[in-house]
Write a protein that holds these residues in place. Structure first.
Motif, short mmCIF file in Angstrom:
data_model
loop_
_atom_site.label_atom_id
_atom_site.label_comp_id
_atom_site.label_asym_id
_atom_site.label_seq_id
_atom_site.Cartn_x
_atom_site.Cartn_y
_atom_site.Cartn_z
N UNK A 53 0.83 -1.20 0.00
CA UNK A 53 0.00 0.00 0.00
C UNK A 53 0.87 1.25 0.00
N UNK A 54 2.01 1.19 0.69
CA UNK A 54 2.91 2.34 0.72
C UNK A 54 3.50 2.61 -0.66
N UNK A 55 3.93 1.57 -1.36
CA UNK A 55 4.52 1.77 -2.70
C UNK A 55 3.47 2.28 -3.68
N UNK A 56 2.25 1.78 -3.58
CA UNK A 56 1.19 2.31 -4.44
C UNK A 56 0.91 3.77 -4.12
N UNK A 57 0.85 4.08 -2.84
CA UNK A 57 0.62 5.46 -2.43
C UNK A 57 1.75 6.38 -2.85
N UNK A 58 2.99 5.87 -2.77
CA UNK A 58 4.13 6.65 -3.21
C UNK A 58 4.07 6.93 -4.71
N UNK A 59 3.66 5.94 -5.47
CA UNK A 59 3.51 6.13 -6.92
C UNK A 59 2.46 7.18 -7.24
N UNK A 78 0.94 12.64 -8.88
CA UNK A 78 -0.04 13.71 -8.76
C UNK A 78 0.49 14.97 -8.09
N UNK A 79 1.40 14.85 -7.14
CA UNK A 79 1.80 16.01 -6.36
C UNK A 79 3.28 16.33 -6.43
N UNK A 80 4.12 15.38 -6.14
CA UNK A 80 5.55 15.67 -6.01
C UNK A 80 6.19 16.01 -7.35
N UNK A 81 5.77 15.34 -8.41
CA UNK A 81 6.35 15.60 -9.73
C UNK A 81 6.09 17.04 -10.18
N UNK A 82 4.95 17.59 -9.78
CA UNK A 82 4.62 18.95 -10.15
C UNK A 82 5.54 19.98 -9.50
#
Length: 94
Positions: A3-9, A14-18
């Motif tokens: 669940x953590x790796x999915x959430x990290x993806x 959605x947020x960090x890449x921006x």
């Protein structure tokens, strides 16, 4: 952990890449601008390839040389990338 790796993806997409991509662009542009100014200064003094100037530290000489090398590598990379893109476009047209 799954669940953590999915959430990290999802967080990355959605947020960090921006935030990270524009910040990386700004930082690399600032580094290249400083390198360009140092390379021009080294070329203006006319010493950076052949001999060390009188009363100038070796660290200063190598900063100018490194700046010029950084720009040469960057120009080479852009040229190779452009030629590769032209080759891929030619393959897609035919």
């Amino acid at each position: 952990m799954n669940a953590f790796t999915k959430g990290l993806g999802i967080f990355w997409g959605t947020e960090l890449r921006l935030v990270v991509l524009p910040l990386a662009t700004i930082i690399s542009a600032a580094i290249m601008a400083v390198a360009f100014i140092l390379a021009i200064a080294g070329l203006a003094w006319g010493f950076w390839l052949f001999h060390a100037p009188v009363h100038t530290s070796w660290s200063t000489v190598w900063v100018y040389r490194g700046s010029a090398m950084l720009w040469l590598v960057f120009i080479g990379y852009v040229l190779v990338r452009h030629i590769t893109r032209l080759g891929r476009e030619a393959d897609n047209v035919q």
